[in-house]
Design a protein around this motif. Structure first.
Motif, PDB file in Angstrom:
ATOM      1  N   LEU A  26      -2.647  20.263  25.522  1.00 27.86           N
ATOM      2  CA  LEU A  26      -4.053  20.250  25.906  1.00 27.86           C
ATOM      3  C   LEU A  26      -4.948  20.889  24.863  1.00 27.86           C
ATOM      4  O   LEU A  26      -6.174  20.767  24.930  1.00 27.86           O
ATOM      5  CB  LEU A  26      -4.239  20.957  27.245  1.00 27.86           C
ATOM      6  CG  LEU A  26      -3.595  20.302  28.459  1.00 27.86           C
ATOM      7  CD1 LEU A  26      -3.841  21.151  29.702  1.00 27.86           C
ATOM      8  CD2 LEU A  26      -4.138  18.895  28.667  1.00 27.86           C
ATOM      9  N   THR A  27      -4.374  21.613  23.910  1.00 26.12           N
ATOM     10  CA  THR A  27      -5.183  22.301  22.907  1.00 26.12           C
ATOM     11  C   THR A  27      -5.257  21.537  21.589  1.00 26.12           C
ATOM     12  O   THR A  27      -5.844  22.037  20.626  1.00 26.12           O
ATOM     13  CB  THR A  27      -4.618  23.711  22.642  1.00 26.12           C
ATOM     14  OG1 THR A  27      -3.290  23.596  22.082  1.00 26.12           O
ATOM     15  CG2 THR A  27      -4.527  24.511  23.935  1.00 26.12           C
ATOM     16  N   ARG A  28      -4.670  20.373  21.523  1.00 26.59           N
ATOM     17  CA  ARG A  28      -4.724  19.589  20.279  1.00 26.59           C
ATOM     18  C   ARG A  28      -6.122  19.018  20.065  1.00 26.59           C
ATOM     19  O   ARG A  28      -6.679  18.354  20.929  1.00 26.59           O
ATOM     20  CB  ARG A  28      -3.700  18.451  20.319  1.00 26.59           C
ATOM     21  CG  ARG A  28      -2.259  18.927  20.279  1.00 26.59           C
ATOM     22  CD  ARG A  28      -1.304  17.762  20.256  1.00 26.59           C
ATOM     23  NE  ARG A  28      -1.398  16.983  21.481  1.00 26.59           N
ATOM     24  CZ  ARG A  28      -0.648  15.912  21.738  1.00 26.59           C
ATOM     25  NH1 ARG A  28       0.226  15.507  20.837  1.00 26.59           N
ATOM     26  NH2 ARG A  28      -0.776  15.262  22.863  1.00 26.59           N
ATOM     27  N   ALA A  29      -6.693  19.291  18.897  1.00 25.79           N
ATOM     28  CA  ALA A  29      -8.035  18.794  18.574  1.00 25.79           C
ATOM     29  C   ALA A  29      -7.926  17.361  18.058  1.00 25.79           C
ATOM     30  O   ALA A  29      -8.094  17.076  16.876  1.00 25.79           O
ATOM     31  CB  ALA A  29      -8.699  19.704  17.533  1.00 25.79           C
ATOM     32  N   ARG A  30      -7.657  16.435  18.967  1.00 25.93           N
ATOM     33  CA  ARG A  30      -7.411  15.042  18.568  1.00 25.93           C
ATOM     34  C   ARG A  30      -8.351  14.122  19.340  1.00 25.93           C
ATOM     35  O   ARG A  30      -8.559  14.275  20.543  1.00 25.93           O
ATOM     36  CB  ARG A  30      -5.960  14.659  18.882  1.00 25.93           C
ATOM     37  CG  ARG A  30      -5.603  13.260  18.467  1.00 25.93           C
ATOM     38  CD  ARG A  30      -4.233  12.887  18.976  1.00 25.93           C
ATOM     39  NE  ARG A  30      -4.192  12.823  20.441  1.00 25.93           N
ATOM     40  CZ  ARG A  30      -3.156  12.386  21.139  1.00 25.93           C
ATOM     41  NH1 ARG A  30      -2.073  12.001  20.515  1.00 25.93           N
ATOM     42  NH2 ARG A  30      -3.195  12.359  22.457  1.00 25.93           N
ATOM     43  N   PHE A  31      -8.914  13.164  18.628  1.00 26.41           N
ATOM     44  CA  PHE A  31      -9.799  12.177  19.247  1.00 26.41           C
ATOM     45  C   PHE A  31      -9.303  10.774  18.869  1.00 26.41           C
ATOM     46  O   PHE A  31      -9.305  10.411  17.689  1.00 26.41           O
ATOM     47  CB  PHE A  31     -11.248  12.327  18.740  1.00 26.41           C
ATOM     48  CG  PHE A  31     -11.934  13.584  19.180  1.00 26.41           C
ATOM     49  CD1 PHE A  31     -12.802  13.576  20.257  1.00 26.41           C
ATOM     50  CD2 PHE A  31     -11.719  14.781  18.522  1.00 26.41           C
ATOM     51  CE1 PHE A  31     -13.443  14.730  20.675  1.00 26.41           C
ATOM     52  CE2 PHE A  31     -12.359  15.938  18.921  1.00 26.41           C
ATOM     53  CZ  PHE A  31     -13.221  15.913  19.999  1.00 26.41           C
ATOM     54  N   ASN A  32      -8.858  10.001  19.828  1.00 18.96           N
ATOM     55  CA  ASN A  32      -8.607   8.579  19.617  1.00 18.96           C
ATOM     56  C   ASN A  32      -9.808   7.828  20.180  1.00 18.96           C
ATOM     57  O   ASN A  32     -10.022   7.816  21.389  1.00 18.96           O
ATOM     58  CB  ASN A  32      -7.318   8.136  20.320  1.00 18.96           C
ATOM     59  CG  ASN A  32      -6.085   8.669  19.624  1.00 18.96           C
ATOM     60  OD1 ASN A  32      -6.085   8.863  18.422  1.00 18.96           O
ATOM     61  ND2 ASN A  32      -5.038   8.914  20.385  1.00 18.96           N
ATOM     62  N   MET A  33     -10.595   7.223  19.307  1.00 21.87           N
ATOM     63  CA  MET A  33     -11.880   6.667  19.729  1.00 21.87           C
ATOM     64  C   MET A  33     -11.864   5.151  19.759  1.00 21.87           C
ATOM     65  O   MET A  33     -11.127   4.497  19.022  1.00 21.87           O
ATOM     66  CB  MET A  33     -12.985   7.166  18.797  1.00 21.87           C
ATOM     67  CG  MET A  33     -13.271   8.647  18.944  1.00 21.87           C
ATOM     68  SD  MET A  33     -14.495   9.237  17.767  1.00 21.87           S
ATOM     69  CE  MET A  33     -13.514   9.248  16.258  1.00 21.87           C
ATOM     70  N   GLY A  34     -12.695   4.598  20.613  1.00 20.97           N
ATOM     71  CA  GLY A  34     -12.894   3.160  20.716  1.00 20.97           C
ATOM     72  C   GLY A  34     -14.303   2.887  21.191  1.00 20.97           C
ATOM     73  O   GLY A  34     -15.063   3.799  21.522  1.00 20.97           O
ATOM     74  N   PRO A  35     -14.701   1.631  21.220  1.00 19.39           N
ATOM     75  CA  PRO A  35     -16.056   1.299  21.675  1.00 19.39           C
ATOM     76  C   PRO A  35     -16.252   1.613  23.147  1.00 19.39           C
ATOM     77  O   PRO A  35     -15.347   1.438  23.964  1.00 19.39           O
ATOM     78  CB  PRO A  35     -16.152  -0.200  21.400  1.00 19.39           C
ATOM     79  CG  PRO A  35     -14.742  -0.685  21.385  1.00 19.39           C
ATOM     80  CD  PRO A  35     -13.918   0.434  20.840  1.00 19.39           C
ATOM     81  N   ARG A  36     -17.443   2.064  23.483  1.00 21.37           N
ATOM     82  CA  ARG A  36     -17.790   2.331  24.878  1.00 21.37           C
ATOM     83  C   ARG A  36     -18.681   1.200  25.375  1.00 21.37           C
ATOM     84  O   ARG A  36     -19.778   0.981  24.853  1.00 21.37           O
ATOM     85  CB  ARG A  36     -18.519   3.664  25.021  1.00 21.37           C
ATOM     86  CG  ARG A  36     -18.718   4.056  26.490  1.00 21.37           C
ATOM     87  CD  ARG A  36     -19.476   5.348  26.629  1.00 21.37           C
ATOM     88  NE  ARG A  36     -19.546   5.758  28.030  1.00 21.37           N
ATOM     89  CZ  ARG A  36     -20.452   6.590  28.523  1.00 21.37           C
ATOM     90  NH1 ARG A  36     -21.363   7.134  27.721  1.00 21.37           N
ATOM     91  NH2 ARG A  36     -20.454   6.895  29.809  1.00 21.37           N
TER      92      ARG A  36
END
Length: 289
Positions: A57-67
């Motif tokens: 839960l503390t991993r600074a990770r963002f997997n992003m996609g279109p909203r």
């Protein structure tokens, strides 16, 4: 122009995130034991404790996609299970417990205990927009990530237990023993949506029963643990009832040698973790000692 900016932002590149998070804690404890009679005793305890968030839960990770909302692209959002939060604080508790224990035999007891905990910084889900810059372009990315709730929570309940070895019985039956307990827990925390719900990872009902047989040559053990549904941490997902059965046994073949076997999770129950379900896991072992 907006399309070009979005394409530049969604280049598939990654950027290193460095975060620092420190905290200090003073965790005193007090324990008292009083022998009311030779067979009846009372215990009381008061302490402060903490539980750190799961590392995932503390991993600074963002997997992003279109909203996309109502068929219209309005920006970017974090996909999958959301993002981590490296600035999470431990959940802290101030707790009190008391018990009465009656020992009616050398290996025989009845116990009753009550407990109360006041919780702060309970993990819950946070929803909002975080500015992210990539390839010279900056967008407010819609994220769902674990945060520490500002509201206090409570955990309270009771536990009853019984254990006895039936060596007063004749012959074969004198080798049997039972160990059983049941815990009822009532808990309440508030998420950022204002919803009050049970604290994460805590089942309202759980119990354990173990049956043992030992005659000095042959030993057999069966232990069944059952826990009711519970909320899975900051992910706002409720798990199913969980049951686990462990079996073990041994047989003395010579004065100093014995064969033994152990089968853990004989039901093959899937183990629930913070980030999802593991595959059903069963473990067996046979040996000579």
């Amino acid at each position: 122009e907006e399309r070009q900016s979005a394409r530049a932002f969604a280049s598939g590149e990654s950027e290193e995130v460095v975060a620092n998070n420190t905290y200090d804690n003073w965790l005193p404890s007090f324990n008292l034991k009083v022998n009311l009679t030779p067979k009846l005793l009372m215990r009381f305890g008061a302490s402060k404790a903490l539980a750190r968030p799961d590392l995932g839960l503390t991993r600074a990770r963002f997997n992003m996609g279109p909203r996309v909302v109502n068929g219209e692209w309005i920006g970017f959002e974090v996909t999958g299970d959301g993002s981590g939060n490296p600035y999470l604080k431990p959940t802290r508790s101030t707790q009190f417990d008391g018990s009465l224990e009656y020992y009616f035999a050398d290996v025989g007891s009845l116990t009753f205990a009550m407990f109360y905990k006041s919780l702060t910084d309970v993990l819950t889900n946070g929803v909002g927009d975080v500015p992210v810059t990539n390839n010279g372009e900056t967008y407010d990315v819609h994220v769902v990530q674990p945060v520490n709730s500002k509201e206090k929570g409570t955990v309270q309940g009771f536990e009853v237990g019984y254990q006895q070895f039936y060596d007063m019985l004749p012959g074969f039956w004198s080798g049997f023993g039972v160990n059983a307990n049941y815990t009822y827990t009532q808990s309440e925390t508030q998420n950022l949506m204002g919803q009050w719900r049970p604290a994460p990872h805590i089942a309202e009902h759980k119990g354990n029963i173990g049956i043992t047989y030992d005659n000095g040559t042959l030993s057999l053990n069966a232990n069944l643990y059952v826990a009711g549904p519970r909320w899975r941490g900051a992910r706002d997902i409720k798990t199913d009832t969980y049951a686990r059965l462990d079996l073990s046994g041994g047989y003395v073949i010579f004065e100093r040698w014995a064969v033994f076997g152990r089968l853990e999770n004989a039901l093959g129950t899937a183990i629930v973790e913070e980030l999802g379900y593991k595959q059903p896991h069963m473990f067996g072992l046979v040996g000579l000692q």
